[in-house]
Design a protein around this motif. Sequence first.
Motif, PDB file in Angstrom:
ATOM      1  N   LEU A 271      -1.640  19.463  13.923  1.00 32.20           N
ATOM      2  CA  LEU A 271      -2.137  20.557  13.202  1.00 32.20           C
ATOM      3  C   LEU A 271      -3.517  21.057  14.078  1.00 32.20           C
ATOM      4  O   LEU A 271      -3.734  22.418  13.994  1.00 32.20           O
ATOM      5  N   GLY A 272      -4.018  20.425  15.143  1.00 33.79           N
ATOM      6  CA  GLY A 272      -5.286  20.775  15.607  1.00 33.79           C
ATOM      7  C   GLY A 272      -6.507  20.821  14.806  1.00 33.79           C
ATOM      8  O   GLY A 272      -7.280  21.644  15.045  1.00 33.79           O
ATOM      9  N   ARG A 273      -6.385  20.300  13.764  1.00 34.57           N
ATOM     10  CA  ARG A 273      -7.249  19.955  12.652  1.00 34.57           C
ATOM     11  C   ARG A 273      -7.039  18.803  11.965  1.00 34.57           C
ATOM     12  O   ARG A 273      -5.986  18.278  11.687  1.00 34.57           O
ATOM     13  N   PRO A 274      -8.355  18.487  10.949  1.00 36.22           N
ATOM     14  CA  PRO A 274      -8.001  17.412  10.204  1.00 36.22           C
ATOM     15  C   PRO A 274      -7.258  17.919   8.943  1.00 36.22           C
ATOM     16  O   PRO A 274      -7.152  19.174   8.676  1.00 36.22           O
ATOM     17  N   LEU A 275      -6.345  17.097   8.142  1.00 37.92           N
ATOM     18  CA  LEU A 275      -5.852  17.585   7.031  1.00 37.92           C
ATOM     19  C   LEU A 275      -7.092  18.018   5.876  1.00 37.92           C
ATOM     20  O   LEU A 275      -8.177  17.428   5.916  1.00 37.92           O
ATOM     21  N   ASP A 276      -6.767  18.966   5.204  1.00 39.92           N
ATOM     22  CA  ASP A 276      -7.745  19.379   4.284  1.00 39.92           C
ATOM     23  C   ASP A 276      -7.849  18.409   2.898  1.00 39.92           C
ATOM     24  O   ASP A 276      -8.828  18.696   2.183  1.00 39.92           O
ATOM     25  N   VAL A 277      -6.832  17.571   2.863  1.00 42.79           N
ATOM     26  CA  VAL A 277      -7.189  16.614   1.668  1.00 42.79           C
ATOM     27  C   VAL A 277      -7.105  15.169   2.193  1.00 42.79           C
ATOM     28  O   VAL A 277      -6.355  15.059   3.474  1.00 42.79           O
ATOM     29  N   GLU A 278      -7.568  14.340   1.721  1.00 40.16           N
ATOM     30  CA  GLU A 278      -7.593  12.860   2.161  1.00 40.16           C
ATOM     31  C   GLU A 278      -6.126  12.532   2.004  1.00 40.16           C
ATOM     32  O   GLU A 278      -5.309  12.774   1.190  1.00 40.16           O
ATOM     33  N   VAL A 279      -5.806  11.066   2.602  1.00 39.64           N
ATOM     34  CA  VAL A 279      -4.698  10.544   2.415  1.00 39.64           C
ATOM     35  C   VAL A 279      -4.750   8.942   2.419  1.00 39.64           C
ATOM     36  O   VAL A 279      -5.688   8.465   2.886  1.00 39.64           O
ATOM     37  N   ASP A 280      -4.044   8.486   1.539  1.00 38.95           N
ATOM     38  CA  ASP A 280      -4.139   7.095   1.139  1.00 38.95           C
ATOM     39  C   ASP A 280      -2.564   6.544   1.083  1.00 38.95           C
ATOM     40  O   ASP A 280      -1.582   7.286   1.173  1.00 38.95           O
ATOM     41  N   GLN A 281      -2.593   5.216   1.045  1.00 36.04           N
ATOM     42  CA  GLN A 281      -1.202   4.579   1.136  1.00 36.04           C
ATOM     43  C   GLN A 281      -0.984   3.745  -0.082  1.00 36.04           C
ATOM     44  O   GLN A 281      -2.086   3.056  -0.278  1.00 36.04           O
ATOM     45  N   ILE A 282       0.085   3.557  -0.697  1.00 36.40           N
ATOM     46  CA  ILE A 282       0.183   2.823  -2.013  1.00 36.40           C
ATOM     47  C   ILE A 282      -0.194   1.266  -1.997  1.00 36.40           C
ATOM     48  O   ILE A 282      -0.865   0.740  -2.836  1.00 36.40           O
ATOM     49  N   ASP A 283       0.311   0.583  -0.739  1.00 33.41           N
ATOM     50  CA  ASP A 283      -0.459  -0.811  -0.640  1.00 33.41           C
ATOM     51  C   ASP A 283      -1.647  -0.852  -0.477  1.00 33.41           C
ATOM     52  O   ASP A 283      -2.331  -1.921  -1.237  1.00 33.41           O
ATOM     53  N   LEU A 284      -2.406   0.131   0.183  1.00 31.53           N
ATOM     54  CA  LEU A 284      -3.878  -0.104   0.435  1.00 31.53           C
ATOM     55  C   LEU A 284      -4.611   0.322  -0.900  1.00 31.53           C
ATOM     56  O   LEU A 284      -5.545  -0.525  -1.222  1.00 31.53           O
ATOM     57  N   VAL A 387      12.233 -12.677   2.209  1.00 29.03           N
ATOM     58  CA  VAL A 387      11.312 -11.733   3.170  1.00 29.03           C
ATOM     59  C   VAL A 387      10.957 -10.324   2.800  1.00 29.03           C
ATOM     60  O   VAL A 387      11.660  -9.570   2.140  1.00 29.03           O
ATOM     61  N   ALA A 388       9.532 -10.235   2.768  1.00 34.23           N
ATOM     62  CA  ALA A 388       8.857  -8.944   2.193  1.00 34.23           C
ATOM     63  C   ALA A 388       8.853  -8.089   3.144  1.00 34.23           C
ATOM     64  O   ALA A 388       8.337  -8.317   4.264  1.00 34.23           O
ATOM     65  N   ILE A 389       9.217  -6.659   2.630  1.00 38.92           N
ATOM     66  CA  ILE A 389       9.436  -5.713   3.578  1.00 38.92           C
ATOM     67  C   ILE A 389       8.648  -4.297   2.988  1.00 38.92           C
ATOM     68  O   ILE A 389       9.278  -3.627   2.244  1.00 38.92           O
ATOM     69  N   PRO A 390       7.718  -4.034   3.818  1.00 47.17           N
ATOM     70  CA  PRO A 390       6.834  -2.782   3.470  1.00 47.17           C
ATOM     71  C   PRO A 390       7.517  -1.487   3.777  1.00 47.17           C
ATOM     72  O   PRO A 390       6.712  -0.702   4.770  1.00 47.17           O
ATOM     73  N   CYS A 391       8.761  -1.259   3.979  1.00 46.08           N
ATOM     74  CA  CYS A 391       9.443   0.084   4.506  1.00 46.08           C
ATOM     75  C   CYS A 391      10.697   0.155   4.053  1.00 46.08           C
ATOM     76  O   CYS A 391      11.455  -0.799   4.155  1.00 46.08           O
ATOM     77  N   ILE A 409      18.929 -15.578   2.560  1.00 39.82           N
ATOM     78  CA  ILE A 409      17.488 -15.226   2.280  1.00 39.82           C
ATOM     79  C   ILE A 409      17.660 -13.751   1.726  1.00 39.82           C
ATOM     80  O   ILE A 409      18.174 -12.756   2.079  1.00 39.82           O
ATOM     81  N   LYS A 410      16.730 -13.423   0.711  1.00 38.81           N
ATOM     82  CA  LYS A 410      16.707 -12.246  -0.202  1.00 38.81           C
ATOM     83  C   LYS A 410      15.607 -11.346   0.550  1.00 38.81           C
ATOM     84  O   LYS A 410      14.548 -11.562   0.546  1.00 38.81           O
ATOM     85  N   PRO A 411      16.097  -9.983   0.687  1.00 40.38           N
ATOM     86  CA  PRO A 411      14.930  -9.135   1.223  1.00 40.38           C
ATOM     87  C   PRO A 411      14.512  -8.430   0.079  1.00 40.38           C
ATOM     88  O   PRO A 411      14.998  -8.081  -0.895  1.00 40.38           O
ATOM     89  N   GLU A 412      13.233  -7.954  -0.029  1.00 40.42           N
ATOM     90  CA  GLU A 412      12.819  -7.205  -1.039  1.00 40.42           C
ATOM     91  C   GLU A 412      11.551  -6.568  -0.567  1.00 40.42           C
ATOM     92  O   GLU A 412      10.901  -6.988   0.263  1.00 40.42           O
ATOM     93  N   VAL A 413      11.143  -5.244  -1.082  1.00 33.09           N
ATOM     94  CA  VAL A 413      10.375  -4.257  -0.641  1.00 33.09           C
ATOM     95  C   VAL A 413       9.058  -5.096  -1.145  1.00 33.09           C
ATOM     96  O   VAL A 413       8.925  -5.473  -2.313  1.00 33.09           O
ATOM     97  N   LEU A 414       7.855  -4.772  -0.313  1.00 33.38           N
ATOM     98  CA  LEU A 414       6.815  -5.525  -0.740  1.00 33.38           C
ATOM     99  C   LEU A 414       6.262  -5.010  -2.175  1.00 33.38           C
ATOM    100  O   LEU A 414       5.711  -5.883  -2.777  1.00 33.38           O
ATOM    101  N   ILE A 415       6.070  -3.814  -2.408  1.00 30.61           N
ATOM    102  CA  ILE A 415       5.564  -3.284  -3.561  1.00 30.61           C
ATOM    103  C   ILE A 415       6.091  -3.696  -4.754  1.00 30.61           C
ATOM    104  O   ILE A 415       5.777  -3.957  -5.895  1.00 30.61           O
ATOM    105  N   ASP A 416       7.813  -3.964  -4.577  1.00 31.66           N
ATOM    106  CA  ASP A 416       8.300  -4.583  -5.839  1.00 31.66           C
ATOM    107  C   ASP A 416       7.924  -6.256  -6.111  1.00 31.66           C
ATOM    108  O   ASP A 416       7.635  -6.416  -7.144  1.00 31.66           O
ATOM    109  N   ILE A 417       7.720  -6.855  -4.885  1.00 31.24           N
ATOM    110  CA  ILE A 417       6.964  -8.214  -5.204  1.00 31.24           C
ATOM    111  C   ILE A 417       5.709  -7.951  -5.987  1.00 31.24           C
ATOM    112  O   ILE A 417       5.297  -8.737  -7.063  1.00 31.24           O
ATOM    113  N   VAL A 418       4.803  -7.105  -5.688  1.00 27.56           N
ATOM    114  CA  VAL A 418       3.375  -6.984  -6.111  1.00 27.56           C
ATOM    115  C   VAL A 418       3.661  -6.719  -7.765  1.00 27.56           C
ATOM    116  O   VAL A 418       3.023  -7.014  -8.630  1.00 27.56           O
TER     117      VAL A 418
END
Length: 450
Positions: A271-284, A387-391, A409-418
């Motif tokens: 963008l050539g500049r910071p985003l005008d709003v903050e960014v967060d992520q669900i796990d964090l 195996v926990a998978i955050p993606c 072995i069962k795959p599962e997304v991390l947020i579902d385990i939480v």
Amino acid sequence: MEPQMQKFVSALERELTAEDIDTHLEGCIGCGNCGHACNWYMSTDDPDLHPKTRADIIRKIYKYYLSPAGKLLGNLNFKEKPTIEDLERLSDLSWKCTMCGRCALACMQGVSNRRLIWIGRSALSAAGIGPKPIHVLKENSRIYGHTAACDYENSTGKIVEYSKKEGLEVPIDVEGADYLWVCSALGNTKIVDKSPAVVKLLNYLGVKYTISSKIIDTGLEVQQTACDRNLGLQLIKAVEDEAKRLKAKAILIPECPCDMRTYFVEAERWLGRPLDVEVDQIDLLVLDYAKQGKLPLEKLDKKVTLHDPCWSARLTGYVEEPRELLKMCVTDFVEMTPNREYNYCCNGGAGTMKLYPIDEEITNRSLRRKVSEIKYKQIEAANAEMVAIPCAACFLSIRDTLRHYESDIKPEVLIDIVSQSMEAALKKLGKEETDKMKLPWNMKKGLKNK
């Protein structure tokens, strides 16, 4: 110079920085160490799939047309002249790569072939060259605003639909929320059944969030698969503008490593500049609530290992947080070897799922599965039951790999385990607490969706 070559060279010149030229283009000494870190080369022993082979095509074009010697000599340049066939070969090889960056860890010179492949894909995109699935996702994005050609009802709207099936309400287009929660095209189509896990967490915690009926894609595939800078910027700006329109304080991105890399690392540069709003992520966000003691968690009696997605761990630095969160949710956490930034790629990201899909009978699918044998063996060696998978992309790829190699072995997304861990804790606390998952903040306060 042929028109397509001219477009490629012009785009290449626009993208290259001084670091790209001095380190990534000129810094290679030809030792070949990068190949010993690459799943694609290690699994096949095919010299065409060696990281240096792909990058050398870009080096050849740069040296002929853009290097000081190349520009000075012009038509007197006695080096082999690059051809359209070189571009077509680069196109074929560039998408047999997840741009995971593991090759860069093996380079004593600090050369990033991953960076060169991104630049090469971007220049190919400008020249109109690339595999058919890449052209399709770009066209879908232009026409529909969604790389799978979905409208709201068949993408973000599915989050609402699946949530309602579990008795959950989701805020839509509510102004004044703290977070605008967005979801990638892959997340709201291929694993949308996992979305109620996020809704339960956000509703219980009383997070002031909303989804938007106007945002149906975060743009990760045009940014990090097609590497189309202009299309990617359009979608980033659309998300930013919608957050401002709804007066949201921040954008909440999902368990998507490509989105993490884009919004945390590259958006400001593009963008050539910071985003005008903050960014967060669900796990964090959820981890922060858990550390404050605001999220009840009951450890699930499971032996679980963790897959480190390349684009979040190796390329964004998201390494310890998923471990900290997972350890709060299960009784027995075990590491894979190697792990963290040295973890093996799942071979599902940056376009390989498009070219080697898991739900179609395509012969080339066998190549991705062959390359994924290293990942399968790594997961098996951890001797875990899950195996926990955050993606999303990693989840789909690893699930297919484990099925193909007949693993238990069962795959599962991390947020579902939480979410499962939270639900187990809430059941012990009683119905009054479990009911808090049903309604979002705005409905608890008597506000309504628009």
